[in-house]
Design a protein around this motif. Structure first.
Motif, PDB file in Angstrom:
ATOM      1  N   PRO A  63      47.274  48.404  29.495  1.00  0.00           N
ATOM      2  CA  PRO A  63      46.323  48.393  30.620  1.00  0.00           C
ATOM      3  C   PRO A  63      46.109  46.971  31.134  1.00  0.00           C
ATOM      4  O   PRO A  63      46.196  46.013  30.374  1.00  0.00           O
ATOM      5  CB  PRO A  63      45.044  48.954  29.991  1.00  0.00           C
ATOM      6  N   VAL A  64      45.823  46.884  32.411  1.00  0.00           N
ATOM      7  CA  VAL A  64      45.666  45.575  33.046  1.00  0.00           C
ATOM      8  C   VAL A  64      44.213  45.126  33.051  1.00  0.00           C
ATOM      9  O   VAL A  64      43.329  45.931  33.309  1.00  0.00           O
ATOM     10  CB  VAL A  64      46.152  45.647  34.504  1.00  0.00           C
ATOM     11  N   LEU A  65      44.002  43.865  32.758  1.00  0.00           N
ATOM     12  CA  LEU A  65      42.653  43.300  32.926  1.00  0.00           C
ATOM     13  C   LEU A  65      42.641  42.548  34.241  1.00  0.00           C
ATOM     14  O   LEU A  65      43.658  41.997  34.678  1.00  0.00           O
ATOM     15  CB  LEU A  65      42.325  42.343  31.790  1.00  0.00           C
ATOM     16  N   THR A  66      41.464  42.505  34.854  1.00  0.00           N
ATOM     17  CA  THR A  66      41.383  41.834  36.149  1.00  0.00           C
ATOM     18  C   THR A  66      40.299  40.771  36.162  1.00  0.00           C
ATOM     19  O   THR A  66      39.159  41.018  35.769  1.00  0.00           O
ATOM     20  CB  THR A  66      41.068  42.859  37.247  1.00  0.00           C
ATOM     21  N   GLY A  67      40.672  39.590  36.609  1.00  0.00           N
ATOM     22  CA  GLY A  67      39.703  38.499  36.720  1.00  0.00           C
ATOM     23  C   GLY A  67      39.575  38.071  38.169  1.00  0.00           C
ATOM     24  O   GLY A  67      40.081  38.744  39.063  1.00  0.00           O
ATOM     25  N   ASP A  68      38.904  36.957  38.390  1.00  0.00           N
ATOM     26  CA  ASP A  68      38.709  36.512  39.775  1.00  0.00           C
ATOM     27  C   ASP A  68      39.237  35.094  39.972  1.00  0.00           C
ATOM     28  O   ASP A  68      38.786  34.369  40.827  1.00  0.00           O
ATOM     29  CB  ASP A  68      37.233  36.582  40.143  1.00  0.00           C
ATOM     30  N   PRO A  81      42.203  38.861  41.330  1.00  0.00           N
ATOM     31  CA  PRO A  81      41.457  39.895  42.067  1.00  0.00           C
ATOM     32  C   PRO A  81      42.380  40.880  42.775  1.00  0.00           C
ATOM     33  O   PRO A  81      43.399  40.491  43.344  1.00  0.00           O
ATOM     34  CB  PRO A  81      40.633  39.098  43.076  1.00  0.00           C
ATOM     35  N   ALA A  82      42.002  42.121  42.757  1.00  0.00           N
ATOM     36  CA  ALA A  82      42.858  43.184  43.280  1.00  0.00           C
ATOM     37  C   ALA A  82      43.240  42.969  44.732  1.00  0.00           C
ATOM     38  O   ALA A  82      44.339  43.317  45.163  1.00  0.00           O
ATOM     39  CB  ALA A  82      42.145  44.526  43.127  1.00  0.00           C
ATOM     40  N   LYS A  83      42.335  42.369  45.488  1.00  0.00           N
ATOM     41  CA  LYS A  83      42.611  42.241  46.916  1.00  0.00           C
ATOM     42  C   LYS A  83      43.608  41.134  47.243  1.00  0.00           C
ATOM     43  O   LYS A  83      44.140  41.076  48.342  1.00  0.00           O
ATOM     44  CB  LYS A  83      41.302  41.999  47.672  1.00  0.00           C
ATOM     45  N   SER A  84      43.817  40.257  46.286  1.00  0.00           N
ATOM     46  CA  SER A  84      44.736  39.159  46.556  1.00  0.00           C
ATOM     47  C   SER A  84      46.187  39.635  46.519  1.00  0.00           C
ATOM     48  O   SER A  84      46.634  40.256  45.565  1.00  0.00           O
ATOM     49  CB  SER A  84      44.534  38.055  45.515  1.00  0.00           C
ATOM     50  N   PHE A  85      46.921  39.317  47.568  1.00  0.00           N
ATOM     51  CA  PHE A  85      48.326  39.710  47.596  1.00  0.00           C
ATOM     52  C   PHE A  85      49.119  38.991  46.518  1.00  0.00           C
ATOM     53  O   PHE A  85      49.977  39.582  45.859  1.00  0.00           O
ATOM     54  CB  PHE A  85      48.936  39.407  48.957  1.00  0.00           C
ATOM     55  N   ALA A  86      48.807  37.716  46.333  1.00  0.00           N
ATOM     56  CA  ALA A  86      49.516  36.960  45.308  1.00  0.00           C
ATOM     57  C   ALA A  86      49.307  37.624  43.955  1.00  0.00           C
ATOM     58  O   ALA A  86      50.248  37.831  43.181  1.00  0.00           O
ATOM     59  CB  ALA A  86      49.019  35.521  45.280  1.00  0.00           C
ATOM     60  N   ALA A  87      48.066  37.974  43.676  1.00  0.00           N
ATOM     61  CA  ALA A  87      47.759  38.592  42.398  1.00  0.00           C
ATOM     62  C   ALA A  87      48.514  39.907  42.239  1.00  0.00           C
ATOM     63  O   ALA A  87      49.073  40.192  41.171  1.00  0.00           O
ATOM     64  CB  ALA A  87      46.255  38.836  42.273  1.00  0.00           C
ATOM     65  N   SER A  88      48.560  40.707  43.289  1.00  0.00           N
ATOM     66  CA  SER A  88      49.203  42.005  43.107  1.00  0.00           C
ATOM     67  C   SER A  88      50.722  41.866  43.004  1.00  0.00           C
ATOM     68  O   SER A  88      51.382  42.628  42.312  1.00  0.00           O
ATOM     69  CB  SER A  88      48.782  42.989  44.197  1.00  0.00           C
ATOM     70  N   ARG A  89      51.260  40.844  43.663  1.00  0.00           N
ATOM     71  CA  ARG A  89      52.693  40.582  43.482  1.00  0.00           C
ATOM     72  C   ARG A  89      53.008  40.244  42.030  1.00  0.00           C
ATOM     73  O   ARG A  89      53.976  40.696  41.453  1.00  0.00           O
ATOM     74  CB  ARG A  89      53.124  39.370  44.319  1.00  0.00           C
ATOM     75  N   ARG A  90      52.176  39.390  41.465  1.00  0.00           N
ATOM     76  CA  ARG A  90      52.423  38.970  40.086  1.00  0.00           C
ATOM     77  C   ARG A  90      52.302  40.184  39.164  1.00  0.00           C
ATOM     78  O   ARG A  90      53.117  40.379  38.261  1.00  0.00           O
ATOM     79  CB  ARG A  90      51.422  37.873  39.672  1.00  0.00           C
ATOM     80  N   LEU A  91      51.294  40.970  39.434  1.00  0.00           N
ATOM     81  CA  LEU A  91      51.074  42.140  38.604  1.00  0.00           C
ATOM     82  C   LEU A  91      52.264  43.108  38.703  1.00  0.00           C
ATOM     83  O   LEU A  91      52.802  43.568  37.693  1.00  0.00           O
ATOM     84  CB  LEU A  91      49.781  42.830  39.040  1.00  0.00           C
ATOM     85  N   ARG A  92      52.652  43.397  39.920  1.00  0.00           N
ATOM     86  CA  ARG A  92      53.760  44.344  40.115  1.00  0.00           C
ATOM     87  C   ARG A  92      55.022  43.873  39.412  1.00  0.00           C
ATOM     88  O   ARG A  92      55.736  44.650  38.769  1.00  0.00           O
ATOM     89  CB  ARG A  92      54.076  44.490  41.615  1.00  0.00           C
TER      90      ARG A  92
END
Lengths: 347, 347
Positions: free
Chosen positions: B227-232, B201-212
């Motif tokens: 393109p990025v897919l987003t799950g929960d 999820p976009a709001k998760s810091f962990a998730a955005s770290r991994r993505l970045r």
DNA sequence: GCGAGTCATGTTGACGTAAACATCGGAGGA
DNA sequence: TCCTCCGATGTTTACGTCAACATGACTCGC
């Protein structure tokens, strides 16, 4: 050394006396406001409330507990590595307890065989040796408890989440027998000649309940009872068992005692090229989140962990508050969830 | 009404005074024995110990806490439905805290949007409003905390398990960036042209770290960034995303932000008849127990939850005891676990 | 043989809260 | 008008523990 002073007063928040002084009332009045008593003048209450906010007052629960002889706190004894189901139950317990105004104390027990905390050492660390909770919910299988270094002080209200009926404490648990029957009958109804079983560890009461009920169901229907395989709840043990089962062409239906083992079994079946549910049907137990996305999605028995948690807290609290002992075990029914891992046998 | 008397004394265990009377010593001596002080005569100690046993004495932790101004207890704030990783971390926290002589208070937070506990009601039930812990570990993602109805009293030591660096509290977490890099590079090293990503999820810091970090790695290697897919985080959302990915023949490698989503993705891939790792390689994140038994067994990034738990307790306790604030975040490294869901692309 | 030092043990008080009881002013009934 | 009752508020005390200080016995060194 005036520097000593701040250190001394460190971590000792404002007390009622501070609030009282600021609001120009007695400590008792502050107490009444804090406890929502109605015999306080509106204006006074507001003044006190304002003073509380100003000094950042928070009631000291230690003093309160000392005064009242109660902690408004329940302990939950869990085994070090909480298994999947326990986690869900724990979650429900925490929620239920919190909304009944009880705090939750997690008490992990270390297996006696693995730690060598001895004597005074463990005494200091065993939270139950200290009076700090009003009651406990035991979330460990009884046989693990036996090996562990906890002894329950007597007089402490206890509720056990387990399937052993011969217990001196109130019991709440999933209705293992009903669940196992559901699983077995589903497979039989599909037309399978009989149903194999991969059970949990022999010492687990839950596992033996499921096993007994599976066997009974088979016998009731006049089906042959195949030999039992035994795992340890882990996916790994399911995989091991699966390798045996996969090699036997007679096996067309398996009831696995939990989803994790079922996962391992599925993998073993795939490796041996046996199709699911074409060649063999599989039913699990638990309905963990992931089960719906196993390959294939797993037919399984759904446990209502939240219900179990809630009921055990209810039982414990009524025991704490009313001293009621209802040794009538509570059995929470399960539900069959049919997905894609089961089908009629190939004709 | 003499029946009142037993009721009155009910649930108030024996105190030091009782032990003292029985052993013929002062309360202070009992206290010394209870605390393992050495300045007590051997014979006296034995007498006291015997008396304790006889009356079933247990120290009253409320009185102790009141006296000492400390609770020897830490709170752990968790989100109502604890996710997989949190559970493991919680476990480690409980173990570490216990062996440091601290009790663990589970504090579930209810999402503000879902409950409507208002005013005085929630105040009574919010365990933090009451001084009952010496510090807290926050185990929820910060964005969830924002929405929730907990407000931290100031002055309370806090450690956060999360990946947001801009925090006013000490932070301990898995090194998300390093893990994501490991995953992405593994796939690239295998020869894939690029790597798709199914994020949390976009709001998760962990998730955005991994993505970045995934994106950065791709750019460092000069690979195109799909393109990025987003799950929960759920297997269900992994399945949904998987259906999209499975339809695209360009996709040969996917880095999924956690194992549960990877499971769903695997299922979707199977359903579309795409072979793993023949057609597409998949790497997960977490290394949950079951990952080794997915079909096929999942290559993934192992997180050391136990380490994270231990480190956060250490940090919290040193903050409690020494008042140390080391805002230097602690990042626990991960490890790549290669199994059977990854392979070079078909040439 | 006597003061200093040591050690086991006892006494006092305070931590913060809330029940029990005391006080006081005003409302209501005779 | 006086007495009673009630409601708001204050005062006292105990909950169980342990630090700080006090006491008293005994040892050691000179």
């Amino acid at each position: 050394m005036t520097a000593e002073e701040p250190l001394l007063r460190r971590r000792r928040g404002p007390s009622m006396a501070d609030v009282a002084r600021l609001a120009g009332v007695s400590g008792q009045t502050v107490s009444r406001v804090a406890n929502g008593r109605h015999n306080v003048d509106e204006a006074t209450r507001d003044r006190v409330l304002a003073a509380m906010r100003e000094v950042g007052y928070r009631p000291n629960s230690a003093a309160r507990a000392l005064r009242n002889g109660q902690f408004r706190s329940i302990g939950v004894i869990v085994f070090e590595l909480s298994s999947f189901g326990n986690t869900r139950t724990l979650d429900a317990i925490a929620t239920a307890a919190t909304s009944s105004g009880y705090a939750v104390n997690l008490i992990p027990v270390l297996n006696a065989t693995q730690g060598t905390l001895s004597g005074a050492f463990d005494r200091a660390f065993n939270r139950l040796g200290e009076q700090a909770v009003d009651g406990v919910v035991i979330l460990i299988e009884a046989h693990q408890l036996d090996e562990a270094e906890v002894q329950l002080p007597d007089g402490l209200p206890v509720v056990v989440v387990d399937s052993n009926a011969d217990f001196d404490y109130p019991i709440v648990d999933t209705d293992q027998a009903q669940g196992a029957r559901l699983a077995t009958e589903h497979l039989l109804d599909l037309g399978h000649r009989t149903v194999w079983h991969l059970g949990g560890p022999a010492k687990s009461f839950a596992a033996s309940r499921r096993l007994r009920s599976w066997r009974q169901t088979l016998m009731d229907r006049g089906c042959p009872v195949p030999p039992v395989l035994t795992g340890d709840w882990s996916a790994g043990s399911g995989y091991e068992a699966g390798r045996e089962l996969a090699a036997d062409p007679d096996v067309t239906a398996v009831f696995v005692a939990n989803d994790q083992m079922a996962l391992g079994l599925l993998r073993a079946l795939h490796e041996h090229g046996r199709s699911i549910p074409g060649d063999v049907s599989v039913v699990g137990f638990d309905d963990m989140e992931e089960a719906a996305h196993f390959w294939p999605p797993l037919t399984t028995i759904r446990q209502f962990f939240a219900e179990v948690g809630r009921r055990s807290v209810d039982a414990l609290i009524s025991e704490i508050q009313a001293g009621e002992h209802h040794h009538q075990p509570v059995a929470v029914a399960t539900e069959l969830v049919i997905r894609e891992s089961t089908a009629p046998p190939r004709s």
